[in-house]
Design a protein around this motif. Structure first.
Motif, short mmCIF file in Angstrom:
data_model
loop_
_atom_site.label_atom_id
_atom_site.label_comp_id
_atom_site.label_asym_id
_atom_site.label_seq_id
_atom_site.Cartn_x
_atom_site.Cartn_y
_atom_site.Cartn_z
N ILE A 142 44.88 -7.58 33.90
CA ILE A 142 44.08 -7.25 34.54
C ILE A 142 44.66 -6.09 35.64
N TYR A 143 43.90 -4.86 35.62
CA TYR A 143 44.18 -4.03 36.31
C TYR A 143 43.11 -3.86 37.55
N ASP A 144 43.55 -3.67 38.71
CA ASP A 144 42.80 -3.71 39.91
C ASP A 144 42.68 -2.17 40.41
N ASP A 145 41.34 -1.57 40.47
CA ASP A 145 40.95 -0.30 40.43
C ASP A 145 41.31 -0.17 42.19
N THR A 146 40.85 -0.96 42.98
CA THR A 146 41.26 -0.61 44.29
C THR A 146 42.87 -0.82 44.64
N LYS A 147 43.29 -1.78 44.09
CA LYS A 147 44.72 -2.09 44.54
C LYS A 147 45.54 -0.94 43.78
N GLU A 148 44.99 -0.24 42.73
CA GLU A 148 45.50 0.66 41.81
C GLU A 148 47.07 0.18 41.28
N LYS A 149 46.79 -1.20 40.80
CA LYS A 149 47.91 -1.85 40.14
C LYS A 149 47.48 -3.09 39.10
N VAL A 150 48.37 -3.52 38.37
CA VAL A 150 48.06 -4.58 37.75
C VAL A 150 48.15 -6.00 38.80
N THR A 151 47.22 -6.82 38.40
CA THR A 151 47.50 -8.08 39.47
C THR A 151 47.46 -9.40 38.60
N GLY A 152 47.20 -9.11 37.42
CA GLY A 152 47.46 -10.48 36.41
C GLY A 152 47.05 -10.44 35.12
N VAL A 153 46.75 -11.56 34.52
CA VAL A 153 46.60 -11.55 33.05
C VAL A 153 45.37 -12.34 32.54
N ARG A 154 44.59 -11.97 31.82
CA ARG A 154 43.34 -12.92 31.56
C ARG A 154 43.67 -13.58 30.10
N VAL A 155 43.46 -14.96 30.00
CA VAL A 155 43.93 -15.57 29.16
C VAL A 155 42.70 -16.53 28.49
N VAL A 156 42.76 -16.66 27.15
CA VAL A 156 41.58 -17.54 26.47
C VAL A 156 42.57 -18.72 26.13
N ASP A 157 41.99 -20.12 26.70
CA ASP A 157 43.03 -21.11 26.09
C ASP A 157 42.53 -21.31 24.69
N ALA A 158 43.89 -21.45 23.73
CA ALA A 158 43.61 -21.56 22.41
C ALA A 158 42.65 -22.57 21.56
N GLU A 159 42.76 -23.71 22.49
CA GLU A 159 41.93 -24.84 21.97
C GLU A 159 40.59 -25.07 22.77
N THR A 160 40.37 -25.05 23.95
CA THR A 160 39.30 -25.15 24.63
C THR A 160 38.21 -23.72 24.68
N LYS A 161 38.98 -22.65 24.54
CA LYS A 161 38.48 -21.37 24.47
C LYS A 161 37.93 -21.03 25.96
N GLU A 162 38.34 -21.84 26.90
CA GLU A 162 38.18 -21.38 28.41
C GLU A 162 39.00 -20.23 28.82
N VAL A 163 38.23 -19.36 29.73
CA VAL A 163 38.96 -18.09 30.05
C VAL A 163 39.73 -18.54 31.30
N ILE A 164 40.92 -18.14 31.53
CA ILE A 164 41.79 -18.48 32.74
C ILE A 164 42.30 -17.02 33.05
N GLU A 165 42.32 -16.83 34.49
CA GLU A 165 43.47 -15.72 35.07
C GLU A 165 44.65 -16.29 35.65
N TYR A 166 45.67 -15.60 35.43
CA TYR A 166 46.85 -15.77 36.14
C TYR A 166 47.16 -14.46 36.88
N PHE A 167 48.04 -14.74 37.97
CA PHE A 167 48.35 -13.54 38.96
C PHE A 167 49.72 -13.47 39.09
N ALA A 168 50.20 -12.15 39.07
CA ALA A 168 51.61 -12.01 39.60
C ALA A 168 51.88 -10.63 39.88
N LYS A 169 53.00 -10.49 40.70
CA LYS A 169 53.38 -9.05 41.16
C LYS A 169 54.04 -8.22 39.79
#
Ligand SMILES: Cc1cc2nc3c(=O)[nH]c(=O)nc-3n(C[C@H](O)[C@H](O)[C@H](O)COP(=O)(O)OP(=O)(O)OC[C@H]3O[C@@H](n4cnc5c(N)ncnc54)[C@H](O)[C@@H]3O)c2cc1C
Length: 564
Positions: free
Chosen positions: A270-297
């Motif tokens: 995930i790239y944040d156009d306002t912050k001009e940096k990457v804020t995290g990662v978008r994940v699809v749960d392999a089993e449930t197919k739920e979309v989850i976002e995780y954030f890090a520096k």
């Protein structure tokens, strides 16, 4: 979904050889680290179901069924895919990709990735390998040299445990070694005769990630001595060969800073156009197919070379409409691999009163001797050669009736055979590329990868040279019945794919700087094979490990200074 527990200091994508190293280093430096792994959980020992099975306990004496071969033609071409190992390999139909040209993409999607099923051969690059593209005018100049990475090779070698001999050869520098494996009598004779006949060649025992004499720190981790069983691809109950599962992931977990999330298919960064940096990662749960976002520096991308290309290409934003960090338009291009097409087999007379101990997990090797100091041939770069000698004949008298004669004949080893193979450097080219399919997605909604990679004239000349030189060397060494052949195997089966997100000094013609950091997105580091500017002729994984440890050191210092 972005819950409260979804914030970390660092995210690592992939838990294989390079991701394991990123996780260990980040955790040991105090960062709360999330490792996202698309495959299932595999715990050291507990999840190695065949690690102690006897041959007669395996279906079809360990041979793959015809139905499996028909169902999975790609993975069946990999020599290590057998009944006892197949649970660690990706099946063709479950993870489709598109071959614009034939490409055998061999993958291991699970915690530990391909670290469970690699062949564990480890050689350092030499200064000549880092200088080659700049000197010979292909790809782009590496932004680093041997001296930049040498201390990091030492650092990872001590932890991993590499067996090898101190040979003092410039083209294949020595490292931090545990005791070396031994050549057998015929391999020694061949070595002596080659050294006598050629003053530009060197022959040495292979270097590999096996504990021949575990150090205190290996034992403390529960890793023990290699028993020369050569059942490594099943997972080693002794932790005697290096894998993420036995070594780096437990070290990361021991810090209390690791969160390991299996079954998490990374869709994009995930790239944040306002912050001009990457804020995290978008994940699809392999089993449930739920979309989850995780954030890090900071994000370390270690999904293996081609999957890291895929994830970056799929990470689009207003700032990066063609893939993350892809201002140069070169993302996915200049992919290269190793050329394994040349084989030479032979027989060797005599020594029939001699045998050898155990199943040694390495071969005899010869560093590249072509175009080392200057361009000398009508092709660019060269190849490493490997050979082994062994006695055949065990169990080959199958047609005799059962009885004492059957037993006697089948319990004698036959004559000596010699096998030699090449590992050739290939030249990264813009047209050897990967891209996203415009129409087809996988079961998790991620675009399929289109792979468009082929050999070229340079590779054909390298094969010809190896076949001629290999035959000549074996003849000089006294071998008989020499048979040199081109396997014609497709690219990919070497399982050393590299590039697409190459390192370089100039952001206009490269994606990463000399620290594996994206030129245009400073809090993302790519330290698997995708970063490789050229391929060298050495087995690549130890270089990914060293680059990863070096990059983490740089990233953590940068984070502490507030650089990104
Ligand atoms: C039979 C065989 C023999 C080999 N022999 C050698 C050898 O002797 N020497 C050598 O140097 N190399 C060898 N290799 C190659 C070696 O295995 C690779 O170079 C090495 O594993 C690469 O490390 P990696 O971290 O880039 O990728 P991997 O070890 O493949 O790990 C990548 C991980 O990322 C995960 N992943 C992928 N996509 C996603 C996603 N979208 N989301 C989340 N997770 C994802 C995968 O599931 C995997 O666990 C061999 C490989 C094989 C199969």
């Amino acid at each position: 979904m972005a819950g409260k527990g979804n914030y970390f200091d660092a995210i690592v994508i992939g838990s294989g050889i390079s991701g394991g190293w990123a996780a260990k280093e980040l955790c040991e430096k105090g960062l709360k680290t999330l490792v996202l792994e698309r495959g299932r959980s595999v715990e050291h020992k507990k999840d190695y179901p065949t690690m102690l099975s006897n041959p007669w306990e395996m279906p079809r004496r360990n041979r793959i069924s015809l139905a499996d071969k028909l169902e999975n033609p790609v993975v069946n071409r990999c020599y290590a895919y057998q009944e006892d190992t197949k649970h660690f390999f990706v099946k063709d139909k479950e993870h489709p990709y598109q071959q614009e040209k034939p490409f055998d993409w061999i993958r291991g999607y699970q915690v530990g990735g391909k670290s469970l099923i690699w062949a564990r051969q480890t050689q350092r690059w030499s200064k000549y390998d880092f200088e080659a593209p700049g000197r010979d005018g292909f790809a782009v100049d590496w932004p680093i040299r041997y001296d930049d990475i040498a201390p990091w090779y030492s650092y990872v070698e001590r932890f991993v445990g590499i067996s090898g001999n101190y040979d003092g050869v410039e083209t294949l520098p020595d490292g931090e070694f545990l005791p070396a494996w031994e050549m057998n009598c015929v391999e020694k004779v061949i070595r002596e005769r080659i050294l006598e006949a050629y003053n530009d060649r060197y022959v040495m025992i292979g270097r590999c990630a096996h504990l021949t004499q575990p150090a205190e720190h290996h034992l403390k981790m529960g890793r023990g001595q290699c028993m020369a069983r050569n059942q490594c691809y099943r997972g080693c109950p002794f932790g005697a060969y290096f894998s993420s599962n036995s070594a780096t992931l437990p070290a990361a977990a021991a810090t209390g800073n690791l969160t390991l999330r299996p079954d998490a298919v990374v869709h994009s960064i995930i790239y944040d156009d306002t912050k001009e940096k990457v804020t995290g990662v978008r994940v699809v749960d392999a089993e449930t197919k739920e979309v989850i976002e995780y954030f890090a520096k900071v994000v370390f991308l270690n999904a293996s070379a081609l999957n890291s290309n895929l994830i970056l290409l799929n990470s689009t934003s207003n700032r990066f409409p063609n893939g993350l960090g892809n201002d140069s338009g070169l993302l996915g291009k200049y992919v290269a691999f190793h050329n394994y097409r040349g084989n030479v087999s032979a027989s060797f007379e005599g020594y029939e009163d001699k045998y050898y101990f155990g199943r040694r997990p390495t071969a005899v090797m010869m560093p590249n001797f072509r175009n080392v100091h200057k361009q000398e041939t009508d092709f660019l770069r060269g190849y490493m050669s490997f050979y082994t000698a062994g006695r055949g004949g065990w169990g080959s008298f199958k047609d005799l009736p059962f009885g004492p004669d059957f037993k006697e004949k089948n319990s004698e080893p036959g004559p000596w055979h010699v096998f030699m193979m090449m590992q050739g450097e290939t030249i990264p080219k813009e047209n050897n590329h990967v891209r996203l399919s415009a129409n087809d997605v996988d079961a998790w909604g991620v675009p399929q990868l289109v792979i468009s990679i082929d050999y070229d004239d340079n590779d054909e000349k390298v094969i010809k040279d190896f076949l001629a030189q290999g035959s000549e060397m074996l003849e000089t060494a006294g071998c008989k019945n020499i048979n040199a052949y081109d396997t014609q195997q497709a690219p990919g089966l070497d399982i050393h794919e590299m590039g697409g997100v190459r390192m370089g000094r100039d952001p206009k013609i490269s994606l990463l700087n000399g620290w594996n950091q994206m030129h245009h997105c400073k809090n993302v580091f790519v330290t698997d094979g995708a970063c490789m500017t050229s391929t060298g002729s050495q087995n690549p994984s130890i270089t990914y490990m060293a680059l990863t440890a070096r990059a983490v050191d740089y990233a953590v210092k940068g984070l502490k200074k507030g650089d990104f």
